[in-house]
Design a protein around this motif. Structure first.
Motif, PDB file in Angstrom:
ATOM      1  N   ILE A  73      -4.042  16.115   7.189  1.00 10.74           N
ATOM      2  CA  ILE A  73      -3.044  15.283   6.123  1.00 10.74           C
ATOM      3  C   ILE A  73      -3.579  14.857   5.196  1.00 10.74           C
ATOM      4  O   ILE A  73      -4.813  14.456   5.348  1.00 10.74           O
ATOM      5  CB  ILE A  73      -2.535  14.215   7.061  1.00 10.74           C
ATOM      6  CG1 ILE A  73      -1.419  14.664   8.154  1.00 10.74           C
ATOM      7  CG2 ILE A  73      -1.631  13.124   6.239  1.00 10.74           C
ATOM      8  CD1 ILE A  73      -1.006  13.730   9.080  1.00 10.74           C
ATOM      9  N   GLN A  74      -3.174  14.992   4.056  1.00  8.68           N
ATOM     10  CA  GLN A  74      -4.003  14.506   2.769  1.00  8.68           C
ATOM     11  C   GLN A  74      -3.089  13.600   1.858  1.00  8.68           C
ATOM     12  O   GLN A  74      -1.841  14.006   1.801  1.00  8.68           O
ATOM     13  CB  GLN A  74      -4.314  15.739   2.038  1.00  8.68           C
ATOM     14  CG  GLN A  74      -4.906  15.352   0.635  1.00  8.68           C
ATOM     15  CD  GLN A  74      -5.117  16.948  -0.387  1.00  8.68           C
ATOM     16  OE1 GLN A  74      -6.191  17.363  -0.106  1.00  8.68           O
ATOM     17  NE2 GLN A  74      -4.195  17.322  -1.043  1.00  8.68           N
ATOM     18  N   PHE A  75      -3.599  12.516   1.362  1.00  6.56           N
ATOM     19  CA  PHE A  75      -2.942  11.719   0.339  1.00  6.56           C
ATOM     20  C   PHE A  75      -3.758  11.005  -0.444  1.00  6.56           C
ATOM     21  O   PHE A  75      -5.221  11.217  -0.318  1.00  6.56           O
ATOM     22  CB  PHE A  75      -1.847  10.716   1.085  1.00  6.56           C
ATOM     23  CG  PHE A  75      -2.714   9.835   1.829  1.00  6.56           C
ATOM     24  CD1 PHE A  75      -3.139   8.756   1.566  1.00  6.56           C
ATOM     25  CD2 PHE A  75      -2.692  10.099   3.280  1.00  6.56           C
ATOM     26  CE1 PHE A  75      -3.981   7.842   2.210  1.00  6.56           C
ATOM     27  CE2 PHE A  75      -3.374   9.222   4.127  1.00  6.56           C
ATOM     28  CZ  PHE A  75      -4.062   8.148   3.607  1.00  6.56           C
ATOM     29  N   SER A  76      -3.160  10.529  -1.728  1.00  2.00           N
ATOM     30  CA  SER A  76      -3.944   9.777  -2.573  1.00  2.00           C
ATOM     31  C   SER A  76      -3.552   8.579  -2.788  1.00  2.00           C
ATOM     32  O   SER A  76      -2.356   8.110  -2.190  1.00  2.00           O
ATOM     33  CB  SER A  76      -4.036  10.517  -3.883  1.00  2.00           C
ATOM     34  OG  SER A  76      -4.547  11.888  -3.835  1.00  2.00           O
ATOM     35  N   ILE A  77      -4.352   7.569  -3.329  1.00  2.00           N
ATOM     36  CA  ILE A  77      -3.814   6.305  -3.608  1.00  2.00           C
ATOM     37  C   ILE A  77      -3.944   5.879  -4.982  1.00  2.00           C
ATOM     38  O   ILE A  77      -4.992   5.819  -5.495  1.00  2.00           O
ATOM     39  CB  ILE A  77      -4.589   5.173  -2.445  1.00  2.00           C
ATOM     40  CG1 ILE A  77      -4.401   5.729  -1.078  1.00  2.00           C
ATOM     41  CG2 ILE A  77      -4.135   3.854  -2.916  1.00  2.00           C
ATOM     42  CD1 ILE A  77      -5.276   4.817  -0.229  1.00  2.00           C
ATOM     43  N   ASP A  78      -2.851   5.370  -5.508  1.00  2.00           N
ATOM     44  CA  ASP A  78      -3.006   5.072  -6.986  1.00  2.00           C
ATOM     45  C   ASP A  78      -3.707   3.827  -7.192  1.00  2.00           C
ATOM     46  O   ASP A  78      -3.654   2.942  -6.266  1.00  2.00           O
ATOM     47  CB  ASP A  78      -1.705   4.898  -7.586  1.00  2.00           C
ATOM     48  CG  ASP A  78      -0.876   6.124  -8.132  1.00  2.00           C
ATOM     49  OD1 ASP A  78      -1.618   7.097  -8.229  1.00  2.00           O
ATOM     50  OD2 ASP A  78       0.185   6.177  -8.411  1.00  2.00           O
ATOM     51  N   PRO A  79      -4.601   3.797  -8.127  1.00  2.00           N
ATOM     52  CA  PRO A  79      -5.319   2.465  -8.281  1.00  2.00           C
ATOM     53  C   PRO A  79      -4.237   1.062  -8.302  1.00  2.00           C
ATOM     54  O   PRO A  79      -2.990   1.366  -8.523  1.00  2.00           O
ATOM     55  CB  PRO A  79      -5.841   2.314  -9.508  1.00  2.00           C
ATOM     56  CG  PRO A  79      -6.040   3.893 -10.056  1.00  2.00           C
ATOM     57  CD  PRO A  79      -4.748   4.659  -9.153  1.00  2.00           C
ATOM     58  N   THR A  87       0.912  -1.040   0.056  1.00  2.00           N
ATOM     59  CA  THR A  87      -0.066  -0.034   0.019  1.00  2.00           C
ATOM     60  C   THR A  87       0.892   1.262   0.028  1.00  2.00           C
ATOM     61  O   THR A  87       0.646   2.235  -0.611  1.00  2.00           O
ATOM     62  CB  THR A  87      -0.719  -0.050   1.176  1.00  2.00           C
ATOM     63  OG1 THR A  87      -1.792  -0.928   1.269  1.00  2.00           O
ATOM     64  CG2 THR A  87      -1.680   1.265   1.211  1.00  2.00           C
ATOM     65  N   ALA A  88       1.949   1.119   0.822  1.00  2.00           N
ATOM     66  CA  ALA A  88       2.704   2.437   0.558  1.00  2.00           C
ATOM     67  C   ALA A  88       3.433   2.816  -0.447  1.00  2.00           C
ATOM     68  O   ALA A  88       3.511   4.057  -0.936  1.00  2.00           O
ATOM     69  CB  ALA A  88       4.000   2.233   1.828  1.00  2.00           C
ATOM     70  N   SER A  89       3.578   1.625  -1.281  1.00  2.00           N
ATOM     71  CA  SER A  89       4.140   2.012  -2.709  1.00  2.00           C
ATOM     72  C   SER A  89       3.130   2.787  -3.526  1.00  2.00           C
ATOM     73  O   SER A  89       3.536   3.479  -4.737  1.00  2.00           O
ATOM     74  CB  SER A  89       4.528   0.873  -3.474  1.00  2.00           C
ATOM     75  OG  SER A  89       3.681  -0.036  -3.685  1.00  2.00           O
TER      76      SER A  89
END
Length: 124
Positions: free
Chosen positions: A108-114, A87-89
């Motif tokens: 804190i904001q982040f996105s997750i690539d599919p 997931t971290a990647s």
């Protein structure tokens, strides 16, 4: 005052081995450790890092060293994001937002690539 962190860490550590899934944990742990950008180490920081390492999770680094907590002139990095390595990647654009929150913690904001798709295989 009751400190829920030891209870939380114990339950989290017990549940991770049985989870064959992607994991993201984000929170206000009030834990200081250089592993996530703090300048000092506290017992809570050591305990949290021990759990992260024992379970094979990884810290999503605050690469810019931006404080996640501010009260007056005091600031620190005590809000931590950690996840399974897979997931971290896929976590991108992790950042501490510079907006008014009406709290002493910053968003804190982040996105997750599919999930990566398997490469196309030619028809034979």
């Amino acid at each position: 005052m009751f400190d829920a962190l030891p209870w939380f860490l114990q339950n989290l550590e017990a549940s991770i081995p049985s989870c064959n899934c992607e994991i993201i944990v984000c929170g206000d742990f009030n834990a200081h450790h250089p592993a996530w950008g703090s300048r000092i180490i506290t017992p809570k920081g050591d305990a949290l890092l021990d759990l992260i390492q024992a379970t094979g999770l990884v810290v999503v680094r605050n690469a810019d060293g931006v404080s996640t907590f501010q009260r007056g002139e005091n600031s620190s990095i005590i809000d931590v994001t950690f996840s399974s390595a897979r997931t971290a990647s896929r976590i991108v654009d992790w950042s501490v937002l510079d907006v008014i929150t009406l709290s002493d913690h910053n968003y804190i904001q982040f996105s997750i690539d599919p999930a990566p798709k398997p490469p196309n295989t030619p028809n034979t």
